[in-house]
Each structure stands twice: as structure tokens, then as C-alpha cells.
Design an enzyme around this catalytic site. Structure first.
Site, short mmCIF file in Angstrom:
data_model
loop_
_atom_site.label_atom_id
_atom_site.label_comp_id
_atom_site.label_asym_id
_atom_site.label_seq_id
_atom_site.Cartn_x
_atom_site.Cartn_y
_atom_site.Cartn_z
N TYR A 30 0.65 -1.40 0.05
CA TYR A 30 0.15 -0.15 -0.26
C TYR A 30 0.94 1.73 -0.38
CZ TYR A 30 -3.98 3.25 1.73
OH TYR A 30 -4.86 4.27 1.62
N LYS A 40 0.89 4.24 -2.92
CA LYS A 40 0.77 5.85 -2.48
C LYS A 40 1.62 6.61 -2.81
CE LYS A 40 -3.53 5.71 -1.36
NZ LYS A 40 -4.82 5.67 -2.31
#
Ligand code: NDP
Length: 244
Positions: free
Chosen positions: A152, A156
Site C-alpha cells: 500500500y 501511494k
């Protein structure tokens, strides 16, 4: 004619609140959703109650052909896309030692490749119009990192690099590209955390609370508006001061 905002993954959570807020502020709305469910039609009704049009397009942002198709559907309906909010995102949290290759790839494919897929299909229309706003939903963990989120955080951080590079490429066409980096926001993504963990998190935050979806939607509204016409390539943290 009203301006049009497209929000990916906009039938619940942060995306839904952004859609409602932009509808309240004079935009017609296009919402991309992945799975047909009750929320999809409820969201449409709530947006229409704000005197805005709501056009729903199904599609998985990680699939380029889906994005190609649903962007064409939106252009056929409205003839324009003025604001793109790349919001669709998933988590598959796990320490790297236990993370499967698919858990890494799925998160990168939805969050980062999905942002590319949608933007790539929208940008020609903005270039032609010689204006546009793109707002990417990143995360503070894309800046700080977080144990259990290598997939993740990488997605990002990738979105932040993508935002800055694209901002440089398209500034001359008056297309402004920014990212927001929320901290802990109350949605189904964070509902899975135990209450004790939520309390611990709140203690670490200078403003001593988790964020609300409206806290994110307010900043996206600003980045969509004329008030932010001299801001591009930036990442705005929305985290109660957690990361300074
Ligand atoms: P939710 O899980 O509540 O909503 C995610 C949305 O993305 C859903 O509408 C979901 O659709 C959609 N989506 C997921 N995968 C796809 C796909 N492949 N194609 C199209 N749509 C998809 O999450 P949040 O509202 O909390 O998060 C929204 C964004 O904000 C995400 O990018 C997230 O990473 C980011 N964020 C959230 C934080 C938080 O604390 N909540 C903190 C920092 C960033 P479906 O209903 O079909 O599953």
C-alpha cells in the site's frame, strides 16, 4: 453548462463524500464503481437530491480496457470531464515475510496502475479543453511508510511521484495535478481496526481524533476550485497533524 467531476470508487467512503460535496458545489457528477450493490443507487439518489446529475459507470480501474470504455461513456453523456478524482483504492495489509506476490500486485494494480489507467484516458479531453484538475488520493503512509503496508505504501508513494511528474508535463495546458494524503479517516477501510487500536491512534494525533470523510472532501473541493488556481504538484496532508 455545469462542470463535470469524475470520482473513481465513489459509491462509499471518502469517494462518496467527495461526490456529494462537489454536487453541492455546482458540479454534475460521474461516479465509477466496481461492483453493483445497493449503495450504488442510494448514492445516485443522494446526489440527485443536491440538484446535480449523477451518471454511474461500472468498471475496474485496474483494467485499462474498462477505463477506456467508461471514460468514453462519460464523454458521450456529458461531453466533458473538468475534475478527475482518482480515489479507488484497496489494502491487503500483511508483513512482507508473509505477503503473497498477488497481495503486492493487486494493491499496486488498483491503486497505482488504476490511477494511470483512468488519467491516461481522461487527459486528452482536458488537453483539448486547455484546462482541468486532477486530484489523486494518496496517503500519509506513502510518505512515512508503515509496517504491514509495503504494498500500500509503495502504491501511494508511486501516486505522489506520478502526481508531481504529470503536474510538470501538463501545467502549460492549465491542467493542475495535486494529491491529498489522508491520515486515519473513519471509513470501512479503517473500521476493521479494533477499538483499542483506534484509541491508540487517536492519542498519537495532535488533534486527538480520527479524520472524517468530510475533512478530505473539503480539501478536494478547494483543489477543484478557482481558489487553488496557483497550486500544482503538491501533496496536502489531511491527518490532524500526525505527520509534520
Ligand atoms: P473504502 O474501502 O471505503 O472505499 C474504496 C472504494 O474504492 C470503494 O468504492 C471501492 O468499490 C472502490 N474500488 C476498490 N477497488 C476498485 C477497483 N478495482 N475499481 C474501481 N473501484 C474500486 O475506502 P476509503 O473511502 O477509506 O478510501 C478511499 C481512498 O482513500 C483510497 O484510495 C484509500 O487508499 C485512501 N485513503 C484512505 C484512508 C482511510 O483512513 N480511510 C487513509 C488514507 C488514504 P467497491 O465498493 O466496489 O469495493
Amino acid at each position: 453548462m455545469k462542470k463535470v467531476a469524475l470520482i473513481t470508487g465513489g459509491t462509499r467512503g471518502i469517494g462518496k463524500q467527495i461526490a456529494l460535496t462537489l454536487a453541492e458545489n455546482g458540479y454534475d457528477i460521474a461516479i465509477n464503481y466496481r461492483k453493483e450493490n445497493e449503495e450504488v443507487n442510494n448514492t445516485r439518489k443522494e446526489i440527485e437530491e443536491k440538484n446535480a446529475k449523477c451518471f454511474l459507470v461500472q468498471g475496474d480501474v485496474s483494467k485499462f480496457e474498462d477505463c477506456e470504455r467508461f471514460i468514453k461513456e462519460i464523454i458521450a453523456e456529458y461531453g466533458r470531464i473538468d475534475v478527475l478524482v482518482n480515489n479507488a483504492g484497496i489494502t491487503r495489509d500483511m508483513l512482507l515475510m508473509r505477503m503473497k506476490k498477488e497481495d503486492f500486485e493487486d494493491v499496486i494494480n488498483v491503486n497505482l496502475v488504476g490511477t494511470f489507467n483512468v488519467t491516461k484516458n481522461v487527459i486528452p479531453y482536458m488537453m483539448k479543453a486547455r484546462e482541468g484538475r486532477i486530484i489523486n488520493i494518496a496517503s500519509v503512509v506513502g510518505i512515512s511508510g508503515n509496517a504491514g503496508q509495503t504494498n500500500y505504501s509503495a502504491s501511494k508513494a508511486g501516486i505522489i511521484g506520478f502526481t508531481k511528474s504529470l503536474a510538470k508535463e501538463v501545467a502549460s495546458r492549465n491542467i493542475l495535478v495535486n494529491a491529498v494524503a489522508p491520515g486515519f479517516i473513519e471509513t470501512s477501510m479503517t473500521d476493521i481496526l479494533k477499538d483499542e487500536i483506534k484509541e491508540e491512534i487517536a492519542k498519537m494525533i495532535p488533534l486527538k481524533r480520527m479524520g472524517k470523510t468530510q475533512d478530505v472532501a473539503n480539501v478536494v473541493k478547494f483543489l477543484s476550485s478557482e481558489d487553488s488556481s496557483y497550486i500544482t504538484g503538491q501533496v496536502i496532508n489531511i491527518d490532524g497533524g500526525m505527520l509534520m
